[in-house]
Design a protein around this motif. Sequence first.
Motif, PDB file in Angstrom:
ATOM      1  N   ASN A  52       7.791  -2.223  -0.896  1.00 17.68           N
ATOM      2  CA  ASN A  52       7.851  -1.013  -0.062  1.00 17.68           C
ATOM      3  C   ASN A  52       8.624  -1.199   1.250  1.00 17.68           C
ATOM      4  O   ASN A  52       8.889  -0.204   1.939  1.00 17.68           O
ATOM      5  CB  ASN A  52       6.427  -0.545   0.255  1.00 17.68           C
ATOM      6  N   VAL A  81       1.413   9.683   1.682  1.00 13.09           N
ATOM      7  CA  VAL A  81       0.757   8.475   2.185  1.00 13.09           C
ATOM      8  C   VAL A  81      -0.199   8.791   3.328  1.00 13.09           C
ATOM      9  O   VAL A  81      -1.343   8.339   3.346  1.00 13.09           O
ATOM     10  CB  VAL A  81       1.818   7.449   2.648  1.00 13.09           C
ATOM     11  N   ARG A 128       3.764   7.094  -1.774  1.00 12.72           N
ATOM     12  CA  ARG A 128       4.900   7.121  -0.833  1.00 12.72           C
ATOM     13  C   ARG A 128       6.036   7.968  -1.395  1.00 12.72           C
ATOM     14  O   ARG A 128       6.663   8.739  -0.658  1.00 12.72           O
ATOM     15  CB  ARG A 128       5.369   5.684  -0.581  1.00 12.72           C
ATOM     16  N   GLY A 185       2.483   4.351   6.887  1.00  8.20           N
ATOM     17  CA  GLY A 185       2.957   3.386   5.896  1.00  8.20           C
ATOM     18  C   GLY A 185       3.174   2.006   6.499  1.00  8.20           C
ATOM     19  O   GLY A 185       2.808   0.982   5.909  1.00  8.20           O
TER      20      GLY A 185
END
Length: 305
Positions: free
Chosen positions: A238, A110, A105, A51
């Motif tokens: 995010n 992810v 996510r 991520g």
Amino acid sequence: MEIYLPIAQMSVHWLIVLGLGFGVGFLSGVFGIGGGFLLTPVLIFYGIPPGVAVATTASQIAGVTFSGVLTHWKRGTVDFKMGLVMVIAGLVGSAAGVWIFAVLRRMGQVEFGVQASYVILLGSVGAMMLNESIRTWRARKEGRPSHGRSSGQHHWIHGLPLKMRFRQSRLYISAIPPVVLGFIVGVLSAVLGVGGAFLMVPAMIYMLRMPTNVVVGTSMFQVLFVSASTTILHAVDNFTVDVVLGMILILGGVFGVQFGVRWGAKLRGEELRFLMALLVLAVGIGMALQFVLRPEDVYSLSGLS
């Protein structure tokens, strides 16, 4: 000397990260790509959580391509009108891609989603590019005309409505294919942390029939704006952009891309496409091996961070 990355929550050696940025920046300058499809897997191999790797790579791409765009602008190899059409569509696509990334996510998928997408996309695009390059070389060797690159040749795109004239590319075609292409690249930029040029460059050459020298500068122009937008959206939505990691990567990449642009100018279009196909396939195979090789830490929870 190792430094601590606050978002990735791990320590890295700054010289290794700087070298990675320089190497990817060099290849970006040679092929006119953002380099995200190289940098994201490399960062994941180095241990950065997927991520964080995806989001931070977008910031590195924006910094490196800014330097590359300036160089191509001075050389007159940027089609700004074509680039603006793709940028507008790409910004819409990046917003959609950030939303898809956030959904993955929340599902904890992810890592799998990013790696599986890389394998499928790089494998298919690399195989098509390699096949075309080999056919072009064979045709030249046998004295036959090569197919698929003549800018004056008519095909299905010329039958579409909403035609526009792109003088720098010497094209009069519908705006629909560049818009669709820009939107897809925007989605990929947000979901995979790539600039999308590894997909956009062959599409601009084979589908839009743009001259190779203009394609490189124009793809960098589009990648610059879409990557900057993706970085901001990932940081706000995010919280996965590691500024410390991004700054070191950008520093190495800015110097690397300058050397790459000069070296790439010495190669012919066919040679550029052949080498880029090998590069794309190599990264795709590397990502595929991650599914079958035994990891060092079998019970790692880093992908859930």
